[in-house]
Motif scaffolding. Structure first.
Motif, PDB file in Angstrom:
ATOM      1  N   ARG A 188       0.840  -1.191   0.000  1.00 27.92           N
ATOM      2  CA  ARG A 188       0.000   0.000   0.000  1.00 27.92           C
ATOM      3  C   ARG A 188       0.878   1.245   0.000  1.00 27.92           C
ATOM      4  NH1 ARG A 188      -3.846  -0.696   5.005  1.00 27.92           N
ATOM      5  NH2 ARG A 188      -3.460   1.564   4.991  1.00 27.92           N
ATOM      6  N   ALA A 189       0.519   2.205  -0.827  1.00 27.61           N
ATOM      7  CA  ALA A 189       1.326   3.411  -0.949  1.00 27.61           C
ATOM      8  C   ALA A 189       1.445   4.156   0.376  1.00 27.61           C
ATOM      9  CB  ALA A 189       0.723   4.327  -2.018  1.00 27.61           C
ATOM     10  N   ASP A 190       0.351   4.238   1.144  1.00 26.56           N
ATOM     11  CA  ASP A 190       0.406   4.992   2.398  1.00 26.56           C
ATOM     12  C   ASP A 190       1.288   4.313   3.431  1.00 26.56           C
ATOM     13  OD1 ASP A 190      -1.481   2.896   2.535  1.00 26.56           O
ATOM     14  OD2 ASP A 190      -2.604   3.887   4.135  1.00 26.56           O
ATOM     15  N   GLY A 213       4.956   4.730   2.199  1.00 32.63           N
ATOM     16  CA  GLY A 213       5.378   6.115   2.311  1.00 32.63           C
ATOM     17  C   GLY A 213       5.692   6.504   3.738  1.00 32.63           C
ATOM     18  N   ALA A 214       4.852   6.066   4.670  1.00 31.24           N
ATOM     19  CA  ALA A 214       5.064   6.401   6.075  1.00 31.24           C
ATOM     20  C   ALA A 214       6.333   5.767   6.631  1.00 31.24           C
ATOM     21  CB  ALA A 214       3.863   5.957   6.905  1.00 31.24           C
ATOM     22  N   GLU A 230       2.029  -0.970  -6.520  1.00 31.58           N
ATOM     23  CA  GLU A 230       0.875  -0.745  -5.655  1.00 31.58           C
ATOM     24  C   GLU A 230       0.111  -2.057  -5.523  1.00 31.58           C
ATOM     25  OE1 GLU A 230      -1.804   1.107  -3.209  1.00 31.58           O
ATOM     26  OE2 GLU A 230      -0.361   2.370  -4.270  1.00 31.58           O
TER      27      GLU A 230
END
Length: 612
Positions: free
Chosen positions: A296-298, A301-302, A310
């Protein structure tokens, strides 16, 4: 057993296939691929070998290795549904993986469990297709004739459902707990029939389980037995932590070309000409996908990980068997496992074990029963549970239909497992009275509606110096036990199971050796109080699945891998372990995970044109 300790030499080998994780599935895959002499196979295992260690090998010592050097020491996040408690999630950090740490139970789910995978669009994963792979992994040792009558050790004969020449030895224990003689008769007394063919596609009823033990040596049989004498084309490097799958762009698509790993503090890269196989288990397979840029991108990224593919379901769909250990007082005159803490008795038992391969140190929990909710709850309550299950919004229409149908009385599926053993299995119960002995009735929810997740930790992401998350940090394990409408359904099923367990323990002949309850105490009477006790005492059963699930007909929208176990969006990368199960099964996992490994190896060879 030959394992390598030279990481530099290992990294210089030109591998065809690299397998991440030398555990239950990983060693099965490696061994079968290595049967093709022209292939070169590499296995990277983060733990060391525990071969020959008594804490692994001796049946009655099962559990001693939990929390020790062979354990990853994972923990869940605080669970709101368990009153904010954090649970240990033991997983094997050792060659052989969790098959070296478990309690050796060997069973299978019902036909419907595997057929459900196929119904979701995962062709080739139904019962009939999987049965040959179950059999391929196992070498069943029939019990002596007197066992059948004395210990209810029954199976269908002639035996067409059990393997005869696989690498994993399975058998009935040499000796039994004194309480086992009361198990079948007690369930029979309340209308539950014995099931003499519990491995043949239906586990409903009461039975005596077989275990992964070699009766000739009275020792645990586990995944290392796939490669006790590995062929020259199989290379196993222990104490090697894989940190990332190397993904390169080829013709506009991402492809797995190797792995980065660390060994005693030094960094190495190993390459794979054909495929990388991720067999790190339901906790670390999604972790490694995310660390490699797939997820998952989120989440990525975090944690400071550049996104490459993706894949929204990586780490999602976590399903775990929920276990409730109920404790009762037991007749102190019965031989008891606590006796083994007495030095003289322990020494005598060990001497007998070494001399005869029998006695107390061969005893394992083997008193089993699997029951549908219709056996545990009144009809109106079953109807209510069924209705509520059809209204859950989290699952797609196909999964909702399968899950809700499990309440149908004509299905007769084992929704709750009951296991009985002498000893206190409840970590929250601390006896206050000296001189008392205890037994435990374990309830295990088989088809959980609770859904959780496992992800890399955003707290371990970019700091002031920009360092992203790594494989050295524990992932965030959040099973979401008893949370939301899904979890409430699980709690209600466990409530009915707990009341049935109390009924069993107050029924003769088992009642003859049980003076009364201990935890919950006799003061816990109302359903409200019992629910509260369940929340405070539920633990894990160490059977996580689903975090890299097969997507079936909906593909990447519903999973991480296709029915050939290939990761969506990445060439040359597969996941082969318990994480690929789209729906949980009514069984302990190891026999099914071996079958997944066996089938996965066949798929690899078929897709490479090396097996028809």
């Amino acid at each position: 057993m030959a394992t390598s300790t030279d990481a530099q030499e290992f990294s210089s080998i030109k591998f065809d296939y690299l397998i991440i994780g030398g555990g239950t599935a990983g060693l099965a895959v490696a061994s079968r691929l290595a049967e093709i002499p022209s292939l070169t196979i590499g296995v990277l295992e983060a733990g060391k070998s525990g071969y020959g260690d008594d804490d692994i090998d001796i049946p009655a010592y099962s559990g001693r290795a939990l929390g020790g050097p062979y354990d990853w020491h994972f923990q869940t996040t605080p669970q709101p549904g368990l009153g904010g408690r954090t649970l240990p999630w033991n997983r094997g950090k050792v060659l052989g993986g969790s098959s070296a740490l478990n309690y050796m139970t060997w069973n299978r789910g019902s036909k419907e469990d595997y057929n459900a995978w196929e119904e979701l669009g995962n062709d080739g994963w139904g019962w009939d297709s999987l049965l040959p792979y179950f059999k391929r992994s196992e070498r069943f040792h029939p019990p002596p004739p007197n066992f059948k009558d004395n210990h209810q050790a029954s199976y269908n004969e002639p035996n067409s459902f059990l393997g005869e020449d696989g690498p994993i030895n399975v058998s009935y224990t040499r000796d039994f707990s004194p309480s086992h003689a009361l198990w079948h008769a007690t369930f029979n007394e309340v209308g539950v029939e014995s099931n003499p063919a519990h491995l043949d596609g239906s586990n409903v009823g009461v039975w005596t389980t077989i275990v992964a033990v070699n009766p000739e040596t009275a020792t645990r049989s586990y995944a290392t037995h796939y490669c006790l004498t590995p062929p020259a084309n199989l290379h196993i490097l222990t104490e090697a932590l894989v940190e990332q799958v190397v993904l390169d762009k080829k013709d506009g698509e991402w492809a797995a070309t190797g792995v980065r790993f660390s060994h005693y503090g030094k960094q190495y890269v190993a390459s794979a000409a054909r495929e990388v196989i991720l067999s790190a288990g339901s906790v670390q397979s999604p972790q490694l996908l995310e660390l490699s840029g797939v997820g998952r991108a989120d989440v990525l990224g975090a944690a400071g990980i550049p996104l490459k593919v993706e894949s929204p379901n990586v780490g999602e769909n976590l399903q775990e068997h929920i276990m409730l250990p109920m404790v009762f007082e037991v007749d102190p005159k019965l031989p008891h496992p606590d006796d083994l803490f007495i030095e003289e008795i322990a020494a005598t038992a060990y001497e007998q074990y070494q001399r005869e391969k029998s006695g107390r140190l061969t005893v394992l929990p083997c008193s089993m029963a699997y029951l549908p909710v219709s056996k545990l709850a009144p009809k109106e309550d079953v109807a209510s549970l069924s209705s509520r299950s059809q209204q859950l919004e989290r699952f797609g229409a196909e999964q909702t239909s399968i899950l809700s149908s499990r309440f149908d009385t004509d299905k007769q599926l084992g929704q709750v497992e009951f296991v009985f053993d002498l000893g206190n299995w409840n970590p929250s119960f601390a006896p206050k009275e000296e001189g008392k002995r205890y037994c435990s009735m374990l309830l295990v929810l088989q088809y959980p509606y609770s859904r959780g997740s496992i992800h890399i930790d955003p707290k371990d992401g970019p700091t002031a110096d920009g360092v992203p998350a790594t494989a050295h940090q524990q992932p965030v394990i959040d099973p979401q036990y008893y949370v939301g409408p899904h979890g409430e359904l699980d709690l209600e099923i466990m409530l009915h199971g707990a009341k049935f367990a109390q009924k069993i323990c107050s029924t003769k002949p088992l009642k003859n050796v049980i003076p009364g309850p201990a935890s919950p105490s006799s003061a816990v009477v109302s359903d409200e109080d019992l629910r509260g006790w369940i929340v405070e005492n539920t633990i894990t059963d160490w059977h996580p699945t689903g975090t890299c699930a097969m997507g079936g007909r909906v593909g990447q929208a519903g999973g991480v891998v296709d029915e050939r176990l290939r990761v969506y969006g990445v060439k040359g990368l597969r996941v082969i372990d318990a994480s690929v199960m789209p729906l949980h099964i009514s069984a302990h996992l190891q026999a099914t995970v071996y079958a997944i490994g066996e089938k996965g190896a066949d798929m690899i060879l078929e897709d490479a044109g090396l097996r028809s």
